[in-house]
Design a protein around this motif. Sequence first.
Motif, mmCIF file in Angstrom:
data_model
loop_
_atom_site.group_PDB
_atom_site.id
_atom_site.type_symbol
_atom_site.label_atom_id
_atom_site.label_comp_id
_atom_site.label_asym_id
_atom_site.label_seq_id
_atom_site.Cartn_x
_atom_site.Cartn_y
_atom_site.Cartn_z
ATOM 1 N N ASP A 170 54.229 -42.751 -19.368
ATOM 2 C CA ASP A 170 55.229 -43.171 -20.348
ATOM 3 C C ASP A 170 56.508 -42.359 -20.220
ATOM 4 N N ARG A 171 56.379 -41.060 -20.030
ATOM 5 C CA ARG A 171 57.561 -40.203 -19.871
ATOM 6 C C ARG A 171 58.340 -40.569 -18.612
ATOM 7 N N MET A 172 57.617 -40.823 -17.522
ATOM 8 C CA MET A 172 58.286 -41.171 -16.270
ATOM 9 C C MET A 172 58.971 -42.535 -16.387
ATOM 10 N N ALA A 173 58.345 -43.479 -17.052
ATOM 11 C CA ALA A 173 58.942 -44.803 -17.220
ATOM 12 C C ALA A 173 60.200 -44.725 -18.073
ATOM 13 N N ALA A 174 60.191 -43.882 -19.071
ATOM 14 C CA ALA A 174 61.363 -43.728 -19.935
ATOM 15 C C ALA A 174 62.538 -43.133 -19.166
ATOM 16 N N ARG A 175 62.253 -42.263 -18.211
ATOM 17 C CA ARG A 175 63.334 -41.659 -17.420
ATOM 18 C C ARG A 175 63.955 -42.668 -16.468
ATOM 19 N N ARG A 176 63.169 -43.618 -15.989
ATOM 20 C CA ARG A 176 63.657 -44.596 -15.028
ATOM 21 C C ARG A 176 64.556 -45.644 -15.656
ATOM 22 N N MET A 177 64.474 -45.854 -16.933
ATOM 23 C CA MET A 177 65.215 -46.910 -17.587
ATOM 24 C C MET A 177 66.364 -46.309 -18.396
ATOM 25 N N PRO A 178 67.518 -46.155 -17.780
ATOM 26 C CA PRO A 178 68.640 -45.569 -18.510
ATOM 27 C C PRO A 178 69.111 -46.489 -19.639
ATOM 28 N N ASP A 179 69.536 -45.896 -20.711
ATOM 29 C CA ASP A 179 70.024 -46.654 -21.856
ATOM 30 C C ASP A 179 71.550 -46.652 -21.814
ATOM 31 N N ASP A 180 72.101 -47.376 -20.828
ATOM 32 C CA ASP A 180 73.541 -47.376 -20.635
ATOM 33 C C ASP A 180 74.181 -48.727 -20.915
ATOM 34 N N GLY A 181 73.419 -49.669 -21.471
ATOM 35 C CA GLY A 181 73.959 -50.971 -21.812
ATOM 36 C C GLY A 181 73.872 -52.010 -20.705
ATOM 37 N N PHE A 182 73.425 -51.618 -19.516
ATOM 38 C CA PHE A 182 73.315 -52.552 -18.406
ATOM 39 C C PHE A 182 71.939 -53.195 -18.393
ATOM 40 N N LEU A 183 71.905 -54.458 -17.988
ATOM 41 C CA LEU A 183 70.651 -55.158 -17.757
ATOM 42 C C LEU A 183 70.396 -55.144 -16.259
ATOM 43 N N ARG A 184 69.184 -54.845 -15.854
ATOM 44 C CA ARG A 184 68.841 -54.741 -14.439
ATOM 45 C C ARG A 184 67.736 -55.721 -14.085
ATOM 46 N N GLU A 185 67.854 -56.286 -12.888
ATOM 47 C CA GLU A 185 66.820 -57.151 -12.328
ATOM 48 C C GLU A 185 66.535 -56.672 -10.923
ATOM 49 N N THR A 186 65.256 -56.498 -10.597
ATOM 50 C CA THR A 186 64.862 -56.055 -9.262
ATOM 51 C C THR A 186 64.175 -57.205 -8.543
ATOM 52 N N PHE A 187 64.542 -57.389 -7.288
ATOM 53 C CA PHE A 187 64.015 -58.471 -6.462
ATOM 54 C C PHE A 187 63.444 -57.897 -5.173
ATOM 55 N N ILE A 188 62.432 -58.546 -4.632
ATOM 56 C CA ILE A 188 61.909 -58.250 -3.295
ATOM 57 C C ILE A 188 61.840 -59.588 -2.574
ATOM 58 N N LEU A 189 62.752 -59.771 -1.612
ATOM 59 C CA LEU A 189 62.880 -61.059 -0.935
ATOM 60 C C LEU A 189 63.166 -60.864 0.544
ATOM 61 N N PRO A 190 62.892 -61.892 1.352
ATOM 62 C CA PRO A 190 63.342 -61.852 2.746
ATOM 63 C C PRO A 190 64.873 -61.765 2.787
ATOM 64 N N ARG A 191 65.410 -61.256 3.874
ATOM 65 C CA ARG A 191 66.850 -60.974 3.969
ATOM 66 C C ARG A 191 67.734 -62.169 3.591
ATOM 67 N N ALA A 192 67.458 -63.353 4.137
ATOM 68 C CA ALA A 192 68.299 -64.525 3.859
ATOM 69 C C ALA A 192 68.253 -64.907 2.378
ATOM 70 N N GLU A 193 67.072 -64.879 1.787
ATOM 71 C CA GLU A 193 66.941 -65.208 0.373
ATOM 72 C C GLU A 193 67.579 -64.138 -0.505
ATOM 73 N N ALA A 194 67.532 -62.890 -0.069
ATOM 74 C CA ALA A 194 68.164 -61.801 -0.824
ATOM 75 C C ALA A 194 69.671 -62.016 -0.889
ATOM 76 N N ARG A 195 70.267 -62.395 0.228
ATOM 77 C CA ARG A 195 71.711 -62.664 0.244
ATOM 78 C C ARG A 195 72.060 -63.810 -0.694
ATOM 79 N N THR A 196 71.281 -64.887 -0.638
ATOM 80 C CA THR A 196 71.528 -66.044 -1.497
ATOM 81 C C THR A 196 71.381 -65.668 -2.973
ATOM 82 N N THR A 197 70.357 -64.915 -3.284
ATOM 83 C CA THR A 197 70.123 -64.500 -4.669
ATOM 84 C C THR A 197 71.264 -63.627 -5.181
ATOM 85 N N ALA A 198 71.733 -62.699 -4.361
ATOM 86 C CA ALA A 198 72.848 -61.834 -4.765
ATOM 87 C C ALA A 198 74.117 -62.659 -4.981
#
Length: 76
Positions: free
Chosen positions: A10-38
């Motif tokens: 729980d402590r480690m998870a709290a450190r990873r999620m900064p409370d700076d007002g930004f929303l974050r999304e993480t993706f794991i995709l093949p290179r071509a799909e990553a470019r399209t998604t971005a």
Amino acid sequence: MVFRPRDLADRMAARRMPDDGFLRETFILPRAEARTTARDFFTRFPKAAYMSEVESWRELPGGDIEFTMRRLGSAD
């Protein structure tokens, strides 16, 4: 005071999620799909209005790309 493994997690998870007002999304995709998604992300959330950016990225051993996109949540 007794600490359990869950307490550490729980402590480690709290450190990873900064409370700076930004929303974050993480993706794991093949290179071509990553470019399209971005590109789609920047189309939906233009940098000027949402301060959108690719926060971090890395190439995984299998060739996939792991990347995190961030944007301001207050602009919704």
